[in-house]
Design an enzyme around this catalytic site. Structure first.
Site, PDB file in Angstrom:
ATOM      1  N   ALA A   8       0.812  -1.216   0.000  1.00  0.00           N
ATOM      2  CA  ALA A   8       0.000   0.000   0.000  1.00  0.00           C
ATOM      3  C   ALA A   8       0.848   1.270   0.000  1.00  0.00           C
ATOM      4  CB  ALA A   8      -0.928  -0.001   1.219  1.00  0.00           C
ATOM      5  N   ARG A  13      10.276   7.956  -3.624  1.00  0.00           N
ATOM      6  CA  ARG A  13      11.598   8.132  -4.231  1.00  0.00           C
ATOM      7  C   ARG A  13      11.728   7.524  -5.627  1.00  0.00           C
ATOM      8  NH1 ARG A  13      15.528   5.942   0.104  1.00  0.00           N
ATOM      9  NH2 ARG A  13      13.640   5.118   1.080  1.00  0.00           N
ATOM     10  N   TYR A  95       6.547  -8.369   1.440  1.00  0.00           N
ATOM     11  CA  TYR A  95       6.434  -6.985   0.953  1.00  0.00           C
ATOM     12  C   TYR A  95       6.393  -6.985  -0.581  1.00  0.00           C
ATOM     13  CZ  TYR A  95       8.016  -4.982   5.486  1.00  0.00           C
ATOM     14  OH  TYR A  95       8.144  -4.590   6.790  1.00  0.00           O
ATOM     15  N   ASN A 216      13.656   1.186  -3.383  1.00  0.00           N
ATOM     16  CA  ASN A 216      13.114   2.483  -3.003  1.00  0.00           C
ATOM     17  C   ASN A 216      13.257   3.521  -4.105  1.00  0.00           C
ATOM     18  OD1 ASN A 216      12.204   1.933  -0.273  1.00  0.00           O
ATOM     19  ND2 ASN A 216      14.364   1.579   0.157  1.00  0.00           N
ATOM     20  N   ARG A 321       3.565 -11.580 -34.545  1.00  0.00           N
ATOM     21  CA  ARG A 321       2.716 -10.953 -33.529  1.00  0.00           C
ATOM     22  C   ARG A 321       1.754 -11.967 -32.928  1.00  0.00           C
ATOM     23  NH1 ARG A 321       0.170  -6.465 -36.911  1.00  0.00           N
ATOM     24  NH2 ARG A 321      -1.047  -6.121 -35.011  1.00  0.00           N
ATOM     25  N   ALA A 368       7.378 -13.242 -52.567  1.00  0.00           N
ATOM     26  CA  ALA A 368       7.846 -11.977 -52.000  1.00  0.00           C
ATOM     27  C   ALA A 368       6.795 -10.889 -52.181  1.00  0.00           C
ATOM     28  CB  ALA A 368       9.135 -11.550 -52.685  1.00  0.00           C
TER      29      ALA A 368
HETATM   30  C1  UD1 Z   1       9.519  -2.018   8.168  1.00  0.00           C
HETATM   31  C2  UD1 Z   1       9.665  -2.596   9.568  1.00  0.00           C
HETATM   32  C3  UD1 Z   1      11.135  -2.614   9.944  1.00  0.00           C
HETATM   33  C4  UD1 Z   1      11.948  -3.398   8.927  1.00  0.00           C
HETATM   34  C5  UD1 Z   1      11.709  -2.840   7.547  1.00  0.00           C
HETATM   35  C6  UD1 Z   1      12.367  -3.688   6.507  1.00  0.00           C
HETATM   36  C7  UD1 Z   1       7.619  -1.928  10.690  1.00  0.00           C
HETATM   37  C8  UD1 Z   1       7.006  -1.028  11.676  1.00  0.00           C
HETATM   38  N1  UD1 Z   1       8.918  -1.771  10.479  1.00  0.00           N
HETATM   39  O1  UD1 Z   1      10.010  -0.698   8.177  1.00  0.00           O
HETATM   40  O2  UD1 Z   1      11.309  -3.209  11.224  1.00  0.00           O
HETATM   41  O3  UD1 Z   1      13.314  -3.379   9.257  1.00  0.00           O
HETATM   42  O4  UD1 Z   1      10.304  -2.803   7.260  1.00  0.00           O
HETATM   43  O5  UD1 Z   1      12.294  -3.057   5.274  1.00  0.00           O
HETATM   44  O6  UD1 Z   1       6.939  -2.776  10.143  1.00  0.00           O
HETATM   45  N2  UD1 Z   1       3.217  -0.702   3.911  1.00  0.00           N
HETATM   46  C9  UD1 Z   1       1.858  -0.758   3.747  1.00  0.00           C
HETATM   47  N3  UD1 Z   1       1.090   0.075   4.508  1.00  0.00           N
HETATM   48  C10 UD1 Z   1       1.611   0.937   5.396  1.00  0.00           C
HETATM   49  C11 UD1 Z   1       3.003   0.988   5.548  1.00  0.00           C
HETATM   50  C12 UD1 Z   1       3.790   0.143   4.783  1.00  0.00           C
HETATM   51  O7  UD1 Z   1       1.340  -1.533   2.958  1.00  0.00           O
HETATM   52  O8  UD1 Z   1       0.836   1.654   6.027  1.00  0.00           O
HETATM   53  C13 UD1 Z   1       4.063  -1.600   3.081  1.00  0.00           C
HETATM   54  C14 UD1 Z   1       4.978  -0.818   2.163  1.00  0.00           C
HETATM   55  O9  UD1 Z   1       4.359  -0.650   0.893  1.00  0.00           O
HETATM   56  C15 UD1 Z   1       6.202  -1.711   2.095  1.00  0.00           C
HETATM   57  C16 UD1 Z   1       6.208  -2.441   3.417  1.00  0.00           C
HETATM   58  O10 UD1 Z   1       4.903  -2.329   3.950  1.00  0.00           O
HETATM   59  O11 UD1 Z   1       6.083  -2.695   1.062  1.00  0.00           O
HETATM   60  C17 UD1 Z   1       7.222  -1.856   4.386  1.00  0.00           C
HETATM   61  O12 UD1 Z   1       6.992  -0.484   4.547  1.00  0.00           O
HETATM   62  P1  UD1 Z   1       8.171   0.523   4.817  1.00  0.00           P
HETATM   63  O13 UD1 Z   1       7.610   1.834   5.128  1.00  0.00           O
HETATM   64  O14 UD1 Z   1       9.200   0.403   3.769  1.00  0.00           O
HETATM   65  O15 UD1 Z   1       8.832  -0.148   6.100  1.00  0.00           O
HETATM   66  P2  UD1 Z   1       9.202   0.514   7.470  1.00  0.00           P
HETATM   67  O16 UD1 Z   1       7.948   0.748   8.223  1.00  0.00           O
HETATM   68  O17 UD1 Z   1      10.154   1.595   7.234  1.00  0.00           O
HETATM   69 CA    CA Z   2      11.483   1.045   4.549  1.00  0.00          CA
END
Ligand code: UD1
Ligand code: CA
Length: 452
Positions: A8, A13, A95, A216, A321, A368
């Protein structure tokens, strides 16, 4: 077990109009790498939020989606998918922006989870740059995770970090999800807090950090592309495929190639493509979602959604195609385009031809410059060419039209009516000879010059 993919997040970036997880690695959107991995373990659900409709359009029909709007953290994402979680099944959390995780790693995590009868098992890794990651803290045989922004200076020194991949007991999640709060540095509901609530928990430490590398920005996208590419090519080479120049060869994760096939430089093979044994592909070929038999040559050509049987030769400079079917020993040559066309065994179209919506029999020679005129500006019409027919060079076959078996069309003909079996069809102006006309013209022009 059930497999929940979190996708989500915004992905700011990437600097993109499109959601991060639909950006591609080796021609396959990141989210589809993860969905396909998940499917090997059970039913898949995806939490979507940012640009949800676009993400959904990439998902297979049997995948359930859950909308998270607004996005209040990874714990909140799981709350939004509460209906997906089953009390009697484990829940694997993945993820959508971590595409290169392997089945072997999930199997290790699963084994640990089942052997320890855990409520949660966390996939972790050790890094000299732990900044940004949740740190793994072990206390009294239990695991707890503290997020970077909430960590003390001492905790920040911990080098074992959370990958974000876990297996939970479904029952444990359902019983504890409501206990999550957003009382932390980021004001988010952390999924990591669930780990700390478990009585029975442990970790699996992953050696190969690439597998849990997230994307990212577009630099990381390209880095993972390079690594994924190298891994796929090495696997193919070890299974008996010659890759002449791995640097200029791109092969997707769902491509299968048989033994002793040679891939020449500057070749891209994507999608769900299967290539048999003893083929020669490239140089400069691009093949997508196609099924190719044995001993086939595809040289400097484009092939999309096509089926090519054994011993066919394609190219150089052919374009096959969608919906092209080439039966055994067919030859398609330079500047020949085919679409929704079946070409029968041993038939040939060697030069400068368009075959659209056509069904061509066996042992046919397409001269051809032959064109199937399949479109009148409104609708498409079919062309049928019987076995053994000979289509003279530069024929226009105005569809719908049927050329009989063993029939011949004279070169330069415009064929607008059906041709019976074994007939000759001529559809062109009769040639006229004017004896001496050219000489006379030259003399006239010469005399005119003298007068000036
Ligand atoms: C999270 C972990 C952290 C871990 C890191 C690894 C938590 C609180 N922290 O960090 O411990 O080391 O991942 O990368 O979980 N996402 C949603 N909805 C949200 C927030 C995030 O679907 O509301 C999804 C994002 O799209 C992404 C994944 O969850 O695919 C991780 O989100 P991101 O914000 O990158 O991770 P952090 O919270 O920084
Ligand atoms: Ca992250």
């Amino acid at each position: 077990m059930k497999v929940l993919i979190l996708a989500a997040g915004l992905g700011k970036r990437m600097k993109s109009k499109y959601p991060k997880v639909v950006h591609k690695i080796l021609g396959k959107p990141m989210i589809n790498w993860v969905v396909d991995l998940g499917k090997a373990f059970g039913e898949v659900g995806v939490v979507v939020g940012h640009k949800a409709d676009i993400v959904k359009s990439y998902l297979p029909e049997d995948v359930k989606t859950y909308l998270q709007e607004p996005q209040l953290g990874t714990g909140h994402a799981v709350m939004c998918a509460r209906d997906f979680i089953s009390e009697n099944e484990d829940l694997l959390v993945l993820y959508g922006d971590v595409p290169l995780l392997s089945k072997e790693t999930i199997n290790k995590l699963k084994k640990e989870h089942e052997e320890q009868k855990n409520q949660v098992t966390v996939l972790t890794f050790v890094t000299d740059n732990p900044a940004g990651y949740g740190r793994i803290i072990r206390e009294n045989g239990k695991v707890r995770i503290v997020e970077d922004k909430d960590a003390t200076e001492e905790e920040k020194k911990i080098k074992e970090v959370n990958s974000g991949i876990y297996i939970f007991s479904g029952k444990f999640v359902l019983e504890n999800l409501d206990k999550l709060s957003n009382n932390n540095a980021q004001g988010e509901y952390y999924l990591t807090d669930l780990v700390g609530m478990a009585e029975r928990s442990s970790t699996v430490i992953l050696e190969d950090i690439v597998e849990v590398s997230g994307v990212n920005d577009r630099i990381q996208l390209a880095q993972l592309e390079t690594i994924a590419k190298q891994r796929i090519l090495e696997k193919l080479m070890l299974s008996g495929v010659t890759i002449v120049d791995p640097n200029s060869t791109f092969i997707g994760p769902d491509v299968e190639i048989g033994m002793d096939t040679i891939i020449y430089p500057f070749t891209i093979i994507e999608g769900y493509t299967k290539i048999g044994e003893d083929c020669e592909v490239g140089p400069y070929s691009h093949i997508v979602d196609s099924n190719i038999g044995n001993e086939v040559k595809v040289i400097r050509s484009e092939v999309e959604k096509s089926v090519i049987e054994n011993k066919v030769s394609v190219g150089p400079f052919s374009r096959l195609r969608e919906g092209t079917v080439l039966k055994e020993k067919v030859k398609i040559g330079n500047f020949v385009e085919t679409k929704k066309t079946t070409v029968g065994k041993n038939s040939k179209a060697q030069h400068l031809t368009y075959l659209g919506d056509a069904t061509i029999g066996e042992d046919v020679n397409v001269g051809a410059g032959t064109i199937t005129c399949n479109y009148d500006g409104y609708k498409k019409y079919p062309t049928y060419i019987g076995d053994g027919a000979f289509i003279g060079s530069n024929s226009s076959l105005v569809a719908p039209v049927n050329i009989g078996k063993g029939a011949i069309t004279g070169a330069g003909s415009v064929i607008t009516e059906d041709v019976p079996d074994d007939a000759l069809a001529l559809g062109r102006a009769r040639q006229i000879i004017k004896e001496g006309w050219a000489k006379k013209k030259r003399e006239e022009l010469k005399n005119a010059d003298h007068k000036e």
